[in-house]
Write a protein that holds these residues in place. Structure first.
Motif, PDB file in Angstrom:
ATOM      1  N   ILE A 154      28.475  35.550  61.324  1.00 25.91           N
ATOM      2  CA  ILE A 154      29.123  36.176  60.181  1.00 25.91           C
ATOM      3  C   ILE A 154      28.134  36.243  59.027  1.00 25.91           C
ATOM      4  CG2 ILE A 154      30.945  35.907  58.452  1.00 25.91           C
ATOM      5  CD1 ILE A 154      32.749  34.926  60.651  1.00 25.91           C
ATOM      6  N   THR A 155      28.054  37.422  58.413  1.00 24.46           N
ATOM      7  CA  THR A 155      27.181  37.649  57.277  1.00 24.46           C
ATOM      8  C   THR A 155      28.033  38.187  56.130  1.00 24.46           C
ATOM      9  OG1 THR A 155      25.438  38.276  58.831  1.00 24.46           O
ATOM     10  CG2 THR A 155      25.069  38.811  56.525  1.00 24.46           C
ATOM     11  N   CYS A 156      27.752  37.740  54.923  1.00 26.19           N
ATOM     12  CA  CYS A 156      28.522  38.173  53.754  1.00 26.19           C
ATOM     13  C   CYS A 156      27.673  39.073  52.862  1.00 26.19           C
ATOM     14  CB  CYS A 156      28.995  36.961  52.966  1.00 26.19           C
ATOM     15  SG  CYS A 156      30.105  35.906  53.919  1.00 26.19           S
ATOM     16  N   PHE A 157      28.357  39.979  52.172  1.00 23.33           N
ATOM     17  CA  PHE A 157      27.697  40.902  51.253  1.00 23.33           C
ATOM     18  C   PHE A 157      28.463  40.937  49.935  1.00 23.33           C
ATOM     19  CE2 PHE A 157      26.614  42.330  55.481  1.00 23.33           C
ATOM     20  CZ  PHE A 157      25.273  42.667  55.383  1.00 23.33           C
ATOM     21  N   GLN A 158      27.730  40.995  48.825  1.00 22.09           N
ATOM     22  CA  GLN A 158      28.278  41.266  47.498  1.00 22.09           C
ATOM     23  C   GLN A 158      27.815  42.671  47.160  1.00 22.09           C
ATOM     24  OE1 GLN A 158      30.104  39.158  45.455  1.00 22.09           O
ATOM     25  NE2 GLN A 158      30.149  37.631  47.067  1.00 22.09           N
ATOM     26  N   GLY A 159      28.734  43.615  47.128  1.00 19.87           N
ATOM     27  CA  GLY A 159      28.330  45.008  47.009  1.00 19.87           C
ATOM     28  C   GLY A 159      27.608  45.393  48.288  1.00 19.87           C
ATOM     29  N   THR A 160      26.347  45.826  48.154  1.00 19.64           N
ATOM     30  CA  THR A 160      25.554  46.165  49.341  1.00 19.64           C
ATOM     31  C   THR A 160      24.461  45.144  49.619  1.00 19.64           C
ATOM     32  OG1 THR A 160      24.098  47.532  47.979  1.00 19.64           O
ATOM     33  CG2 THR A 160      25.954  48.646  49.064  1.00 19.64           C
ATOM     34  N   THR A 161      24.432  44.058  48.839  1.00 18.16           N
ATOM     35  CA  THR A 161      23.397  43.043  48.970  1.00 18.16           C
ATOM     36  C   THR A 161      23.911  41.854  49.767  1.00 18.16           C
ATOM     37  OG1 THR A 161      22.590  43.680  46.787  1.00 18.16           O
ATOM     38  CG2 THR A 161      21.795  41.588  47.669  1.00 18.16           C
ATOM     39  N   GLN A 162      23.127  41.438  50.761  1.00 21.24           N
ATOM     40  CA  GLN A 162      23.511  40.262  51.532  1.00 21.24           C
ATOM     41  C   GLN A 162      23.509  39.054  50.605  1.00 21.24           C
ATOM     42  OE1 GLN A 162      21.430  39.773  55.227  1.00 21.24           O
ATOM     43  NE2 GLN A 162      22.128  37.681  55.495  1.00 21.24           N
ATOM     44  N   ALA A 163      24.545  38.227  50.733  1.00 23.06           N
ATOM     45  CA  ALA A 163      24.703  37.074  49.846  1.00 23.06           C
ATOM     46  C   ALA A 163      25.273  35.905  50.625  1.00 23.06           C
ATOM     47  CB  ALA A 163      25.631  37.441  48.684  1.00 23.06           C
ATOM     48  N   ALA A 164      25.244  34.738  49.987  1.00 22.83           N
ATOM     49  CA  ALA A 164      25.861  33.560  50.594  1.00 22.83           C
ATOM     50  C   ALA A 164      27.374  33.772  50.638  1.00 22.83           C
ATOM     51  CB  ALA A 164      25.521  32.322  49.776  1.00 22.83           C
ATOM     52  N   CYS A 165      27.990  33.244  51.678  1.00 22.11           N
ATOM     53  CA  CYS A 165      29.441  33.356  51.801  1.00 22.11           C
ATOM     54  C   CYS A 165      30.092  32.373  50.846  1.00 22.11           C
ATOM     55  CB  CYS A 165      29.889  33.061  53.231  1.00 22.11           C
ATOM     56  SG  CYS A 165      29.300  34.261  54.427  1.00 22.11           S
ATOM     57  N   GLY A 166      30.859  32.888  49.931  1.00 24.94           N
ATOM     58  CA  GLY A 166      31.533  32.036  48.966  1.00 24.94           C
ATOM     59  C   GLY A 166      33.024  32.299  48.983  1.00 24.94           C
ATOM     60  N   ALA A 167      33.708  31.651  48.069  1.00 24.63           N
ATOM     61  CA  ALA A 167      35.162  31.779  47.980  1.00 24.63           C
ATOM     62  C   ALA A 167      35.547  33.196  47.537  1.00 24.63           C
ATOM     63  CB  ALA A 167      35.697  30.756  46.994  1.00 24.63           C
ATOM     64  N   ILE A 168      36.710  33.621  47.983  1.00 31.40           N
ATOM     65  CA  ILE A 168      37.280  34.894  47.542  1.00 31.40           C
ATOM     66  C   ILE A 168      38.542  34.557  46.763  1.00 31.40           C
ATOM     67  CG2 ILE A 168      38.305  37.066  48.273  1.00 31.40           C
ATOM     68  CD1 ILE A 168      36.442  36.941  50.723  1.00 31.40           C
ATOM     69  N   VAL A 169      38.576  35.029  45.524  1.00 33.66           N
ATOM     70  CA  VAL A 169      39.670  34.705  44.615  1.00 33.66           C
ATOM     71  C   VAL A 169      40.467  35.973  44.347  1.00 33.66           C
ATOM     72  CG1 VAL A 169      40.254  33.828  42.322  1.00 33.66           C
ATOM     73  CG2 VAL A 169      38.279  32.900  43.543  1.00 33.66           C
ATOM     74  N   TYR A 170      41.789  35.838  44.424  1.00 29.12           N
ATOM     75  CA  TYR A 170      42.694  36.922  44.044  1.00 29.12           C
ATOM     76  C   TYR A 170      43.423  36.503  42.777  1.00 29.12           C
ATOM     77  CZ  TYR A 170      42.158  39.509  48.412  1.00 29.12           C
ATOM     78  OH  TYR A 170      41.668  40.252  49.457  1.00 29.12           O
ATOM     79  N   ASP A 171      43.535  37.423  41.823  1.00 22.05           N
ATOM     80  CA  ASP A 171      44.272  37.102  40.607  1.00 22.05           C
ATOM     81  C   ASP A 171      45.761  37.403  40.818  1.00 22.05           C
ATOM     82  OD1 ASP A 171      44.649  39.849  40.178  1.00 22.05           O
ATOM     83  OD2 ASP A 171      43.060  39.994  38.686  1.00 22.05           O
ATOM     84  N   PRO A 172      46.620  37.078  39.854  1.00 20.06           N
ATOM     85  CA  PRO A 172      48.066  37.233  40.048  1.00 20.06           C
ATOM     86  C   PRO A 172      48.537  38.659  40.368  1.00 20.06           C
ATOM     87  CG  PRO A 172      47.651  35.802  38.189  1.00 20.06           C
ATOM     88  CD  PRO A 172      46.323  36.356  38.615  1.00 20.06           C
TER      89      PRO A 172
END
Length: 177
Positions: free
Chosen positions: A113-131
């Protein structure tokens, strides 16, 4: 001569199959299994990859739904900063953090599994949803790529991309992110 005819067997003729007659269907079955087994393995790897990506989509849908229902920020956090190791979904409640759901490590050893922020590969971090069920203000669209090392790379059939847009919707597609 009598009107009824008797079947006469020659002495020494045995009933049943010869060894050659038994070996021919066995040889045909072995040949067919040898032809079909590689494609069966590819099908299993493809289904495992699809299953893992849909598990991630279901986790994101649960996180988003809980954020809307609780009218609070809800967070999905990967174990060991890798979604493959599983995850935990948490939310604030009466000044504490409560666990809504957990998931153990994914099953496929051939899955990465690989994570991306936008189109840049990034470390996999938490995903937060607001109310409101959206990603918080200032966030960028995120993607999680599920990749199978057991499948050929041609045509992007060895990867599935789970993308999360700023509205919080998670979608999956075949191919790389």
């Amino acid at each position: 001569m009598n009107a009824t005819t008797a079947i006469v067997r020659a002495p020494g003729n045995a009933r049943g199959f010869t060894l050659i007659e038994l070996m021919i269907p066995i040889a045909v079955a072995i040949i067919l299994a040898g032809i079909g087994l590689p494609s069966f393995r590819a099908m299993i790897a493809s289904e495992r990859m699809s299953s893992e990506s849909f598990d991630i989509v279901a986790m994101l849908a649960l996180t988003r739904g809980e954020a809307i229902k609780r009218n609070a920020q809800v967070t999905s956090t990967p174990n060991n900063n890798n979604w493959k190791d599983g995850w935990v979904i948490t939310a604030p409640f009466s000044g504490n953090t409560v666990t809504i759901s957990t998931k153990d490590a994914l099953s496929g050893s051939d899955i990465t599994i690989t994570c991306f922020q936008g189109t840049t590969q990034a470390a996999c971090g938490a995903i937060v949803y607001d109310p409101s069920g959206r990603l918080p203000t200032g966030s960028v669209a995120q993607s999680i790529q599920v990749f199978s090392t057991s499948l050929p790379a041609s045509g992007g059939q060895n990867a599935r991309c789970v993308s999360i847009d700023l509205s919080g919707q998670a979608r999956t597609k075949k191919g790389t992110c």
